[in-house]
Design a protein around this motif. Sequence first.
Motif, mmCIF file in Angstrom:
data_model
loop_
_atom_site.group_PDB
_atom_site.id
_atom_site.type_symbol
_atom_site.label_atom_id
_atom_site.label_comp_id
_atom_site.label_asym_id
_atom_site.label_seq_id
_atom_site.Cartn_x
_atom_site.Cartn_y
_atom_site.Cartn_z
ATOM 1 N N VAL A 1 0.803 -1.108 -0.001
ATOM 2 C CA VAL A 1 0.033 -0.065 0.103
ATOM 3 C C VAL A 1 0.997 1.347 -0.155
ATOM 4 O O VAL A 1 2.069 1.326 0.562
ATOM 5 C CB VAL A 1 -0.809 -0.020 1.092
ATOM 6 N N ARG B 1 -9.727 2.502 2.173
ATOM 7 C CA ARG B 1 -8.492 2.451 1.001
ATOM 8 C C ARG B 1 -9.123 2.323 -0.153
ATOM 9 O O ARG B 1 -10.088 1.821 -0.568
ATOM 10 C CB ARG B 1 -8.040 0.976 1.423
ATOM 11 N N GLU C 1 -4.132 -3.952 7.273
ATOM 12 C CA GLU C 1 -3.927 -3.043 6.082
ATOM 13 C C GLU C 1 -4.653 -1.823 6.477
ATOM 14 O O GLU C 1 -5.628 -1.319 6.207
ATOM 15 C CB GLU C 1 -4.598 -3.237 4.683
ATOM 16 N N LEU D 1 -5.183 5.348 2.454
ATOM 17 C CA LEU D 1 -4.335 4.152 1.825
ATOM 18 C C LEU D 1 -4.677 3.948 0.490
ATOM 19 O O LEU D 1 -5.932 4.009 0.253
ATOM 20 C CB LEU D 1 -4.252 2.862 2.655
ATOM 21 N N ARG E 1 -3.930 0.856 -2.450
ATOM 22 C CA ARG E 1 -3.218 -0.622 -2.688
ATOM 23 C C ARG E 1 -2.467 -0.249 -3.967
ATOM 24 O O ARG E 1 -2.735 0.273 -4.875
ATOM 25 C CB ARG E 1 -4.153 -1.684 -2.978
#
Length: 335
Positions: A119, A143, A186, A232, A234
């Motif tokens: 990430v 995310r 994550e 975040l 990916r």
Amino acid sequence: MSSSADAVADHATNDPQREAFDPATATIVVVTYNRSALLTRLLESIERMDPKPGRVVIVDNASVDDTGQVVDSFRERLGSEIVYRRLETNTGGSGGFSEGMRVAYELGSTWMWIMDDDVEVIPDGLAKMGKWAPRFRSIQGRRYDYDGSEFYWQYRVAEPLGIPIPFAPSGFDASGYKEMNSGCFEGMFIHRDIVAQIGLPDPRFFIYWDDQVYGWLASRQTTSVIVNEFVLRRTREIRQWDMGVRHMNASSNAYRYYIMRNRGHMKQYYRSLGVYRPVLFGLGTALTFVKELIRLAFVERTVRGTSNLFRGLRDGRTIAKDATWRPMPPLTADR
């Protein structure tokens, strides 16, 4: 904890005046394994952050690539202290995050922001998380997926079954948050007080279910939330089956094994906390097995790999019968 103590703790946790957030007290904890190119992108994104965390703890699961050199190349340019731990063996994500949080905790970090190496952090991500820090002590941000779409994270667990609820509502109301009873490594943002109470992530999981169980344990101690903040993105593409409203990612034989094996560890946690219901938990295990069969058929287009599911079931039963099994202990010596 007594009901009166619970009320006091919950009030303190959600009191906006409890403590102001100081970015310098936050530590980003990263686990990496043979993915130095992805780690480079993550560290470059941390370099662009404003504000930056006080420290970045990087746990290297015995990589054999140039991970160590990459870390060294960022020591003077990152703007945050780098603490690098290279493990002698690959302990999986579970062991890596357990070690990383141990290091961060012992260094005195107030907040630990946990993430994989695939990430990158949105530049104002820490500010967005810090905005919620005075109110809550276990926080999950949102995310973007690899293609820029909004990733849907399964933030609610059907506790008796021990599995995520795949269609829990994804929208947010004006409050900007929703209560959760799960967790994801994550982006989990957790306060040291909660870590002290529930202990470190359990390295015995190796991979899979570890973060869900850890988030569930946290939610039993405090009001855990997912907030409507994208923090975040990916950076690694994963093959998926588009189901319209949701999607299902490709997996691996190792994941298939641990998905089933680690139901044994989950069963032990449930027993230790008095919430184990054999029939319902068994149903959750069966649904997990069926889901993995569907993943094989529709995402990976194969039937090979089912033996890993059966192997995991067998070894999970052994774990569940282990009379010496104990949960991770709390960190009583807070500092």
